[in-house]
Design a protein around this motif. Structure first.
Motif, PDB file in Angstrom:
ATOM      1  N   SER A  94       1.167   3.674   2.192  1.00 38.49           N
ATOM      2  CA  SER A  94       1.853   4.017   3.442  1.00 38.49           C
ATOM      3  C   SER A  94       3.155   3.249   3.590  1.00 38.49           C
ATOM      4  O   SER A  94       4.122   3.750   4.186  1.00 38.49           O
ATOM      5  CB  SER A  94       0.941   3.755   4.653  1.00 38.49           C
ATOM      6  OG  SER A  94       0.737   2.370   4.864  1.00 38.49           O
ATOM      7  N   GLU A 132      -3.675   7.300   6.468  1.00 41.70           N
ATOM      8  CA  GLU A 132      -4.132   6.724   5.206  1.00 41.70           C
ATOM      9  C   GLU A 132      -3.202   5.599   4.759  1.00 41.70           C
ATOM     10  O   GLU A 132      -1.987   5.779   4.687  1.00 41.70           O
ATOM     11  CB  GLU A 132      -4.143   7.858   4.175  1.00 41.70           C
ATOM     12  CG  GLU A 132      -4.603   7.505   2.802  1.00 41.70           C
ATOM     13  CD  GLU A 132      -4.520   8.698   1.860  1.00 41.70           C
ATOM     14  OE1 GLU A 132      -4.682   8.485   0.642  1.00 41.70           O
ATOM     15  OE2 GLU A 132      -4.275   9.828   2.331  1.00 41.70           O
ATOM     16  N   TYR A 167      -0.136   9.698   6.263  1.00 48.46           N
ATOM     17  CA  TYR A 167      -0.146   8.270   5.973  1.00 48.46           C
ATOM     18  C   TYR A 167      -0.095   7.449   7.273  1.00 48.46           C
ATOM     19  O   TYR A 167       0.329   7.935   8.320  1.00 48.46           O
ATOM     20  CB  TYR A 167       1.042   7.897   5.090  1.00 48.46           C
ATOM     21  CG  TYR A 167       0.977   8.506   3.708  1.00 48.46           C
ATOM     22  CD1 TYR A 167       0.015   8.090   2.789  1.00 48.46           C
ATOM     23  CD2 TYR A 167       1.872   9.511   3.323  1.00 48.46           C
ATOM     24  CE1 TYR A 167      -0.051   8.653   1.526  1.00 48.46           C
ATOM     25  CE2 TYR A 167       1.807  10.083   2.063  1.00 48.46           C
ATOM     26  CZ  TYR A 167       0.844   9.653   1.172  1.00 48.46           C
ATOM     27  OH  TYR A 167       0.761  10.223  -0.077  1.00 48.46           O
ATOM     28  N   ASP A 168      -0.499   6.208   7.165  1.00 46.40           N
ATOM     29  CA  ASP A 168      -0.515   5.290   8.294  1.00 46.40           C
ATOM     30  C   ASP A 168       0.904   5.076   8.817  1.00 46.40           C
ATOM     31  O   ASP A 168       1.756   4.540   8.094  1.00 46.40           O
ATOM     32  CB  ASP A 168      -1.123   3.957   7.840  1.00 46.40           C
ATOM     33  CG  ASP A 168      -1.154   2.905   8.937  1.00 46.40           C
ATOM     34  OD1 ASP A 168      -0.839   3.230  10.094  1.00 46.40           O
ATOM     35  OD2 ASP A 168      -1.497   1.746   8.616  1.00 46.40           O
ATOM     36  N   ASP A 201       0.850  -1.194   0.000  1.00 48.10           N
ATOM     37  CA  ASP A 201       0.000   0.000   0.000  1.00 48.10           C
ATOM     38  C   ASP A 201       0.883   1.240   0.000  1.00 48.10           C
ATOM     39  O   ASP A 201       2.111   1.162   0.121  1.00 48.10           O
ATOM     40  CB  ASP A 201      -0.991   0.003   1.174  1.00 48.10           C
ATOM     41  CG  ASP A 201      -0.320  -0.001   2.546  1.00 48.10           C
ATOM     42  OD1 ASP A 201       0.641   0.768   2.742  1.00 48.10           O
ATOM     43  OD2 ASP A 201      -0.766  -0.760   3.433  1.00 48.10           O
ATOM     44  N   ALA A 251      -4.104   3.666   1.795  1.00 46.94           N
ATOM     45  CA  ALA A 251      -4.234   3.845   0.334  1.00 46.94           C
ATOM     46  C   ALA A 251      -3.698   2.642  -0.437  1.00 46.94           C
ATOM     47  O   ALA A 251      -2.785   2.770  -1.249  1.00 46.94           O
ATOM     48  CB  ALA A 251      -3.542   5.132  -0.102  1.00 46.94           C
TER      49      ALA A 251
END
Length: 484
Positions: A126, A266, A205-206, A124, A268
């Motif tokens: 992140s 996020e 982001y995560d 992903d 994503a």
């Protein structure tokens, strides 16, 4: 496989500048060999101060890989990361390298590099953001500059010790300095992880993406080790330039937890997979491709098959292989045919030490002139072959501690597999690609993995590529496959 200088050890290509090494090669030395004869971007860098180094690194990793969808996506992520970094005015650019090796690194100029292999392993946005933020941290902390200065200092000290005291003392000082530099680098890696996770979170982001990617990296190392017959993914190595993956995972998790709980930022996943879907996977067939135990090179027009149990890897200098956890190894490379030298004269010209002259014998393999011989160095024995094919001499070296008649027979059979490619083999050299599949009601990990081609242990590869701990799939989720 490219023509060029021959390394002095049969080592699997495993490189990582700022991330964990992807599986080490066997600790097997061969007789010393002489060199062969002579679209949107965060901010555009008109010309990097380290342009020569940039070009060298790009060439070392198979050149630049152009995939505009992924390039644009990564640059958009990089814009967000740069703004959240400690030096938001620093210009950065990211380059995708045409290599299946999992790697990423940065230059002090702000040039970031990620390989196709790393993008394939990430799941992903992140995760890849954490990698790029890690590299930004190296730039902002001036790690590359500090490490270079430390290496210069260590080289001067070792040279002085060698001259003033003794060669042996110089080597002892050099080894001690190397351990100091390694520790210096390990701390840099942990620092860059901590800084990068903070940058990732500030960019939205995560923050747990970094620890997830490091877990995938550890699984990838373990998978490679198992293919090579090694019992453990890692060996204790005080001179390793990076901390162990478990240490980094634990530190990354702690850093993320200090920021917040899961779901904070996020991930994503869907847009990231859409950006990398269709990209090439693994070897670039124009430089040779590995299909199981067979190596095929359409441009040079030959094929070669390693003995049972060998795992192969293609580097820029050679095809390398190991078996039995590193107890056996092989190397295949080529040199331009030396002018005025026969095969036997070339074999005996001093490019390999430990050659047993009495063992040299001429042969013919698949219509090609060949010379065979044995060599011995330390506790290792070697079966050597040089084959004349087109305008090159192809060199095959097998290493084993006990060269029994049975082992020698296996090596000879493998050497005799070297032959011009057939049309069927040429068809097998088609490039592999990452494909995306949406799990349907009757799909399982086993059924999707069965659609994969050109990879060993397809189910294990499928689980690794998709960050799955178990074969259970989620209906409607997108998963990565590898196919022609």
């Amino acid at each position: 496989m490219a023509r060029g200088a021959v390394a002095a050890a049969l080592l699997l290509l495993a490189g990582c500048s700022t991330l964990e090494r992807q599986g080490g090669g066997p600790d097997v030395s061969i007789p010393p060999v002489a060199p062969s004869p002579p679209e949107a971007a965060p901010k555009t860098l008109a010309e990097s101060p380290n342009e020569a180094e940039r070009k060298r690194l790009i060439a070392l990793y198979g050149g630049e890989y152009r995939w505009p969808r992924a390039e644009n996506y990564l640059n958009d992520v990089l814009v967000r990361l740069a703004k959240a970094s400690e030096t938001p005015g620093q210009p950065y650019r990211v380059t995708i390298l045409n290599s299946g090796v999992v790697n990423a690194f940065a230059l002090p100029s702000g040039d970031l590099f990620v390989t196709r292999g790393l993008l394939a392993l990430a799941n992903d946005t992140s995760e890849v953001a954490a990698v790029m933020a890690h590299e930004i941290a190296h730039v902002t902390a001036r790690h590359a500059f500090l490490r270079a200065e430390q290496e210069k200092k260590a080289a001067v000290i070792a040279q002085a010790a060698s001259v003033i005291q003794s060669r042996q003392k110089g080597k002892e000082v050099e080894a001690s300095s190397a351990m100091t530099i390694a520790g210096f680098s390990r701390q840099q890696e942990l620092d860059a992880d901590q800084i990068g996770i903070g940058v990732t979170a500030r960019a939205g982001y995560d923050p747990f993406g970094g620890s997830r990617f490091l877990k995938s990296l550890a699984r990838s190392s373990a998978f490679r080790a198992s293919l090579m017959g090694q019992k453990g993914a890692e060996k204790p190595d005080f001179l390793a330039s990076h901390p162990s993956t478990p240490e980094r995972i634990d530190a990354a998790l702690q850093a993320a937890r200090q920021i917040g709980g899961p779901g904070l930022g996020e991930a994503a996943r869907a847009p990231y997979l859409a950006a990398i879907g269709g990209m090439a996977f693994g070897d670039d067939p124009t430089e040779g491709a590995i299909r199981g135990r067979k190596f095929i090179h359409p441009r040079l027009g030959f094929a070669f098959e390693a003995p049972e149990g060998f795992v192969l890897e293609n580097s820029s200098q050679a095809v390398l292989g190991v078996a039995d956890g590193g107890a056996e190894a092989l190397r295949l490379d080529s040199v331009r045919t030396p002018q005025g030298k026969t095969l036997a004269e070339y074999l005996n010209s001093g490019w390999i030490d430990g050659l047993l002259e009495s063992s040299i014998q001429s042969a013919e393999i698949n219509g090609m002139p060949t010379v065979l011989a044995h060599a011995r160095a330390g506790e290792w024995n070697f079966r050597v072959a040089v084959i004349a094919f087109h305008e090159d001499f192809y060199r095959i070296i097998f290493a084993v501690k006990a060269l029994t008649p049975e082992a020698d027979e296996r090596f000879i059979r493998s050497i005799r597999s070297f032959a011009p490619m057939t049309p069927e083999e040429a068809a097998r050299a088609q490039p592999l690609h990452l494909r995306l599949a949406i799990a349907g009601p009757i799909d399982s990990a086993e059924s999707l993995a069965a659609k994969m081609t050109g990879v060993d242990r397809s189910l294990d590869q499928f689980l690794l590529l998709n960050e799955l701990e178990s074969p259970a799939l989620r209906l409607g989720e997108t998963y990565k496959l590898v196919t022609n």
